[in-house]
Enzyme design. Sequence first.
Site, PDB file in Angstrom:
ATOM      1  N   HIS A  45       3.128  -7.776   0.075  1.00  0.00           N
ATOM      2  CA  HIS A  45       2.788  -7.090   1.329  1.00  0.00           C
ATOM      3  C   HIS A  45       3.752  -7.362   2.485  1.00  0.00           C
ATOM      4  O   HIS A  45       3.331  -7.615   3.619  1.00  0.00           O
ATOM      5  CB  HIS A  45       1.363  -7.449   1.756  1.00  0.00           C
ATOM      6  CG  HIS A  45       0.284  -6.926   0.840  1.00  0.00           C
ATOM      7  ND1 HIS A  45       0.438  -5.820   0.048  1.00  0.00           N
ATOM      8  CD2 HIS A  45      -0.981  -7.380   0.602  1.00  0.00           C
ATOM      9  CE1 HIS A  45      -0.684  -5.600  -0.631  1.00  0.00           C
ATOM     10  NE2 HIS A  45      -1.548  -6.525  -0.329  1.00  0.00           N
ATOM     11  N   HIS A  94      -4.793  -1.117   4.358  1.00  0.00           N
ATOM     12  CA  HIS A  94      -5.484  -2.091   3.512  1.00  0.00           C
ATOM     13  C   HIS A  94      -6.943  -2.299   3.934  1.00  0.00           C
ATOM     14  O   HIS A  94      -7.446  -3.425   3.925  1.00  0.00           O
ATOM     15  CB  HIS A  94      -4.705  -3.410   3.548  1.00  0.00           C
ATOM     16  CG  HIS A  94      -4.826  -4.227   2.308  1.00  0.00           C
ATOM     17  ND1 HIS A  94      -5.992  -4.838   1.934  1.00  0.00           N
ATOM     18  CD2 HIS A  94      -3.925  -4.516   1.347  1.00  0.00           C
ATOM     19  CE1 HIS A  94      -5.797  -5.488   0.798  1.00  0.00           C
ATOM     20  NE2 HIS A  94      -4.549  -5.309   0.416  1.00  0.00           N
ATOM     21  N   GLN A 120      -3.606   1.618  -5.502  1.00  0.00           N
ATOM     22  CA  GLN A 120      -4.024   0.294  -5.953  1.00  0.00           C
ATOM     23  C   GLN A 120      -5.523   0.195  -5.692  1.00  0.00           C
ATOM     24  O   GLN A 120      -5.980   0.267  -4.543  1.00  0.00           O
ATOM     25  CB  GLN A 120      -3.277  -0.803  -5.167  1.00  0.00           C
ATOM     26  CG  GLN A 120      -3.591  -2.219  -5.613  1.00  0.00           C
ATOM     27  CD  GLN A 120      -2.747  -2.684  -6.809  1.00  0.00           C
ATOM     28  OE1 GLN A 120      -1.792  -2.000  -7.190  1.00  0.00           O
ATOM     29  NE2 GLN A 120      -3.091  -3.806  -7.395  1.00  0.00           N
ATOM     30  N   GLU A 165      -5.653   1.612  -1.973  1.00  0.00           N
ATOM     31  CA  GLU A 165      -4.387   1.580  -1.238  1.00  0.00           C
ATOM     32  C   GLU A 165      -3.438   2.601  -1.851  1.00  0.00           C
ATOM     33  O   GLU A 165      -2.826   2.351  -2.882  1.00  0.00           O
ATOM     34  CB  GLU A 165      -3.779   0.183  -1.324  1.00  0.00           C
ATOM     35  CG  GLU A 165      -4.720  -0.915  -0.909  1.00  0.00           C
ATOM     36  CD  GLU A 165      -4.330  -2.251  -1.531  1.00  0.00           C
ATOM     37  OE1 GLU A 165      -3.139  -2.608  -1.480  1.00  0.00           O
ATOM     38  OE2 GLU A 165      -5.201  -2.925  -2.086  1.00  0.00           O
TER      39      GLU A 165
HETATM   40  C1  BGC Z   1      -3.522  -6.917  -3.835  1.00  0.00           C
HETATM   41  C2  BGC Z   1      -4.319  -8.142  -4.197  1.00  0.00           C
HETATM   42  C3  BGC Z   1      -4.317  -9.080  -3.027  1.00  0.00           C
HETATM   43  C4  BGC Z   1      -4.917  -8.352  -1.846  1.00  0.00           C
HETATM   44  C5  BGC Z   1      -4.988  -9.186  -0.593  1.00  0.00           C
HETATM   45  C6  BGC Z   1      -4.169  -6.283  -2.643  1.00  0.00           C
HETATM   46  O1  BGC Z   1      -3.422  -5.185  -2.255  1.00  0.00           O
HETATM   47  O2  BGC Z   1      -3.432  -6.002  -4.889  1.00  0.00           O
HETATM   48  O3  BGC Z   1      -3.776  -8.768  -5.339  1.00  0.00           O
HETATM   49  O4  BGC Z   1      -5.027 -10.237  -3.295  1.00  0.00           O
HETATM   50  O5  BGC Z   1      -4.165  -7.220  -1.587  1.00  0.00           O
HETATM   51  O6  BGC Z   1      -3.856  -9.903  -0.370  1.00  0.00           O
END
Ligand code: BGC
Length: 322
Positions: free
Chosen positions: A107, A176, A279, A307
Amino acid sequence: MGSVTRAVFGELPSGGGTVEKFRLQSDLLRVDIISWGCTITAIEVKDRQGRASDVVLGFADLEGYLQKQPYFGAVVGRVANRIAKGTFKVDGKEYCLALNKEPNSLHGGVRGFDKVLWTPRVLSNGVQFSRVSPDGEEGYPGELKVWVTYTLDGGELVVNYRAQASQATPVNLTNHSYFNLAGQGSPNIYDHEVTIEADTYLPVDETLIPTGEVAPVQGTAFDLRKPVELGKHLQDFHLNGFDHNFCLKGSKEKHFCARVRHAASGRVLEVYTTQPGVQFYTGNFLDGTLKGKSGAVYPKHSGFCLETQNWPDAVNQAGTDL
Ligand code: BGC
């Protein structure tokens, strides 16, 4: 008719600036967004009896968003999701990023787009945030100008992302938000019914990096093309949860991607996107230790994210640069 209002949300420590909150209101939705990380802090929507609840996880104040927390409501970038071992090549040159989720980069790095103050501009039906990510920020090549625009029209919230780079650089932006359609603070999302319009998904290794295989969902736990009740589905397939990219077959035009229905309240979330992947994350790493809005604690599986984005680790994976 909708309205947009602005107010001070909080002050960043050490004179870091003022974070503002923008409230977008329509006849069906109320959406609060702050200039810290372009973060959605609340989405209020009525149930079938007309009772309003806030359906996204988050915090009551700025301090909550400044602590270590799992990207509640934020825009993530410069590259959302994982980059394997935090390295990639552009034009033959290797770049190394911080491994903030060992052994990978996640991220956008240590201080990604979710942890910066954006410049807001109020629109008639929304708000636009912009910033310039300097050349080399978090190890990424080139300067990147970014605009994130939220607009509200009735029951539809549109998030538009635009970026302009001074040289070749990977970019993958998403929002997110963690949803719980029963109302944030409800203990889990097991009674939510999920549909994702994907014939294939990306299997991952133990560090959640795609293995390179694009696998058919047919006959697997990842077949969500017909609605499934999440809790029962996880049990039936002995799954710890989802944290996977589903491959969308739609074009670059806006296409349907997913639907989540909460029968008890009558609330439905539909997601459309121009991106090739989504995602689906079921809050597997939530552990009930954060203090959320209205005294809520957020245990495992108490929220889900959809996402929309490019495929994870696309910069390192042949055939995923769509
Ligand atoms: C990811 C996770 C992660 C979460 C928070 C998501 O987009 O796929 O693996 O733990 O974000 O960080």
